[in-house]
Design a protein around this motif. Structure first.
Motif, PDB file in Angstrom:
ATOM      1  N   ASP A   1      -4.031  -8.248   5.821  1.00 12.00           N
ATOM      2  CA  ASP A   1      -3.603  -7.451   4.664  1.00 12.00           C
ATOM      3  C   ASP A   1      -2.930  -6.165   5.164  1.00 12.00           C
ATOM      4  O   ASP A   1      -3.053  -5.805   6.324  1.00 12.00           O
ATOM      5  CB  ASP A   1      -4.847  -7.109   3.833  1.00 12.00           C
ATOM      6  CG  ASP A   1      -4.501  -6.694   2.415  1.00 12.00           C
ATOM      7  OD1 ASP A   1      -3.304  -6.662   2.075  1.00 12.00           O
ATOM      8  OD2 ASP A   1      -5.449  -6.408   1.654  1.00 12.00           O
TER       9      ASP A   1
ATOM     10  N   ASP B   1      -8.351  -1.870   1.193  1.00 12.62           N
ATOM     11  CA  ASP B   1      -9.286  -2.922   1.635  1.00 12.62           C
ATOM     12  C   ASP B   1      -8.780  -3.642   2.879  1.00 12.62           C
ATOM     13  O   ASP B   1      -9.534  -4.390   3.498  1.00 12.62           O
ATOM     14  CB  ASP B   1      -9.581  -3.917   0.505  1.00 12.62           C
ATOM     15  CG  ASP B   1      -8.379  -4.754   0.111  1.00 12.62           C
ATOM     16  OD1 ASP B   1      -7.243  -4.289   0.329  1.00 12.62           O
ATOM     17  OD2 ASP B   1      -8.572  -5.864  -0.409  1.00 12.62           O
ATOM     18  N   GLY B   2      -7.516  -3.407   3.250  1.00 10.84           N
ATOM     19  CA  GLY B   2      -7.012  -3.945   4.509  1.00 10.84           C
ATOM     20  C   GLY B   2      -7.778  -3.399   5.699  1.00 10.84           C
ATOM     21  O   GLY B   2      -7.808  -4.012   6.767  1.00 10.84           O
TER      22      GLY B   2
ATOM     23  N   ASP C   1       0.841  -1.199   0.000  1.00 11.20           N
ATOM     24  CA  ASP C   1       0.000   0.000   0.000  1.00 11.20           C
ATOM     25  C   ASP C   1       0.881   1.256   0.000  1.00 11.20           C
ATOM     26  O   ASP C   1       2.000   1.237   0.508  1.00 11.20           O
ATOM     27  CB  ASP C   1      -0.835   0.068   1.291  1.00 11.20           C
ATOM     28  CG  ASP C   1      -2.015  -0.905   1.299  1.00 11.20           C
ATOM     29  OD1 ASP C   1      -2.196  -1.632   0.318  1.00 11.20           O
ATOM     30  OD2 ASP C   1      -2.741  -0.905   2.312  1.00 11.20           O
TER      31      ASP C   1
ATOM     32  N   ASP D   1      -3.248   0.718  -3.487  1.00 15.98           N
ATOM     33  CA  ASP D   1      -3.024  -0.634  -2.967  1.00 15.98           C
ATOM     34  C   ASP D   1      -2.483  -1.479  -4.112  1.00 15.98           C
ATOM     35  O   ASP D   1      -3.213  -1.810  -5.042  1.00 15.98           O
ATOM     36  CB  ASP D   1      -4.366  -1.172  -2.430  1.00 15.98           C
ATOM     37  CG  ASP D   1      -4.287  -2.616  -1.957  1.00 15.98           C
ATOM     38  OD1 ASP D   1      -3.238  -3.268  -2.126  1.00 15.98           O
ATOM     39  OD2 ASP D   1      -5.300  -3.095  -1.415  1.00 15.98           O
TER      40      ASP D   1
HETATM   41 CA    CA Z   1      -5.082  -4.867  -0.029  1.00 14.35          CA
END
Ligand code: CA
Length: 414
Positions: A230, A191-192, A22, A35
């Motif tokens: 993540d 999205d982590g 990221d 990302d």
């Molecule tokens: Ca990710």
């Protein structure tokens, strides 16, 4: 209200990943989350390259429309740069990155977005997701094939349909212009965060934590508390009635904050290759992280077909389970019936005494007893107590027991 600044950026490698793919940026007008993914350890390179190219657009613009155009141009340039990098370094083939960015211009922001990072707006206590995920599952939700709840746990939820990278010379980028209000709090995240922390929790944290730094740290901690499989990146911008966020220091976080060991213009060997050779696991893992699927109708059809096959397999597994349970129930009933038919009892059959095979109870419509043999013993010839006992039935277990009971009853009858 004591705030330590109007914007901030925080990035964390998470608890499972070996490197941070990221990148995050909190500038004066511009705010970005990228990302990276894919190829052989190219994810961190991809997000860093895109972010650094995008940062050049962090200036004042005459209008939000100009800002929107600047974002579009910067994303196009970043895409080209990624393709050129892959051309010069084929080992990076397949790398890509999401980019979600907002660029302030007066009382508006221009927004650009590709991939599954997200932009949220907290306004007057209500959190709204401003961007739409460019994911396979979002496609399925949009077309009514699955519900948002099913999407959240779908096995292919990380499959992206659109990213910046070397796949498409003109990727489809969502852009829009949005009016801002003093008091707005904007959140950009990878999205982590959004895959592991619920919107409700995100909203609670953004509402409870006044200082941007505290809010960002808290959100990252929420993801870490969920195991943080993540990388997690969070950028927060507070809108007040001044027209820029210049009072906060410019921050670059994640892979873009490390020196880019990689110059696409120069012909020198990338410095990361030796470290890759030293850490073969890293390349394997990075390759597995490559969840990008190019957007084409055939490919989408193939994914949907695969999804159907998986659903069918689940249905078959379910049916086989039901069949096995049904078979066990039938077997148990059969064994029970066989057992009941090995028993005998003595009871009344009209006005005479009879030997019955089975047990007196019935199983629903199935009778578990039948007359085995009639006798000549009349009920009204028995003493009243004995007669009632016969009417209530006398258990016998074996046929010999039953016959012995009949003998005694014969003797008792008058
Ligand atoms: Ca990710």
């Amino acid at each position: 209200m004591a705030t330590s600044g109007k914007s901030t950026a925080v990035s964390h490698v998470g608890k499972i990943r070996v490197n941070n793919q990221d990148s995050g940026y909190a500038g004066t007008q511009l705010f970005i989350v990228a990302d990276g993914m894919g190829g052989h350890a190219g994810g961190d390179v991809a997000s860093a390259i895109a972010l650094k190219r995008m940062m050049e657009a962090d200036r004042k613009y005459a209008s939000a429309a100009d800002a929107e155009f600047a974002l579009q141009s910067a994303l196009g340039a970043a895409n080209t740069m990624l393709a050129e990098t892959v051309f010069e370094h084929p080992e990076l083939t397949g790398m890509g990155t999401t980019v979600s960015a907002i660029l302030r211009s007066g009382s508006q922001v221009a927004i650009a977005h590709i991939g599954d990072s997200r932009i949220y707006l907290l306004r007057a206590g209500t959190l709204s997701q401003i961007t739409a995920d460019h994911t396979f599952v979002q496609r399925l939700v949009d077309s009514g094939r699955i519900t948002p709840e099913e999407a959240a746990v779908h096995p292919r939820r990380s499959v992206l349909m659109r990213v910046l990278g070397d796949v498409d010379a003109t990727p489809e980028i969502d852009t829009t212009v949005f009016d801002v209000l003093p008091g707005d709090r904007w959140l950009l995240c990878s999205d982590g965060l959004s895959s592991y922390v619920s919107d409700v929790k995100i909203s609670q944290v953004l509402t409870a934590q006044t200082a941007v730094k505290d809010a960002a740290d808290r959100l990252v901690k929420e993801s870490l508390d969920q195991g943080a499989p993540d990388n997690v990146t969070v950028v927060i911008v507070d809108i007040d009635d001044t027209e820029e966020s210049a009072s906060s220091p410019v921050m670059v976080v994640g892979s873009a904050s490390a020196p880019l060991t990689f110059e696409s213009e120069s012909g020198r060997r990338p410095l990361r290759l030796p470290s890759l050779l030293l850490h073969p696991l890293k390349s394997t893992q990075a390759h597995e992280d490559s969840h990008f699927e190019p957007e084409s109708d055939e490919y989408l059809d193939e994914l949907i077909a695969e999804d159907r096959r998986r659903a069918r397999r689940r249905r078959i597994t379910w049916l086989v389970g039901i069949a096995v349970i049904a078979a066990l129930v039938v077997a148990a009933l059969f064994i029970g019936y066989r057992w009941s038919q090995s028993l005998f009892y003595v009871g009344a059959n009209g006005q005479t005494v009879a030997i019955y095979r089975g047990i007196q109870q019935d199983l629903g419509p199935i009778s578990l007893h039948s007359v085995y043999s009639e006798t000549s013993v009349q009920l009204d010839s028995l003493p009243s107590y004995t007669r009632r006992t016969v009417e209530d039935t006398i258990g016998a277990t074996t046929l010999a027991d039953a016959q012995a009971i009949i003998t005694r009853l014969t003797e008792a009858s008058r």
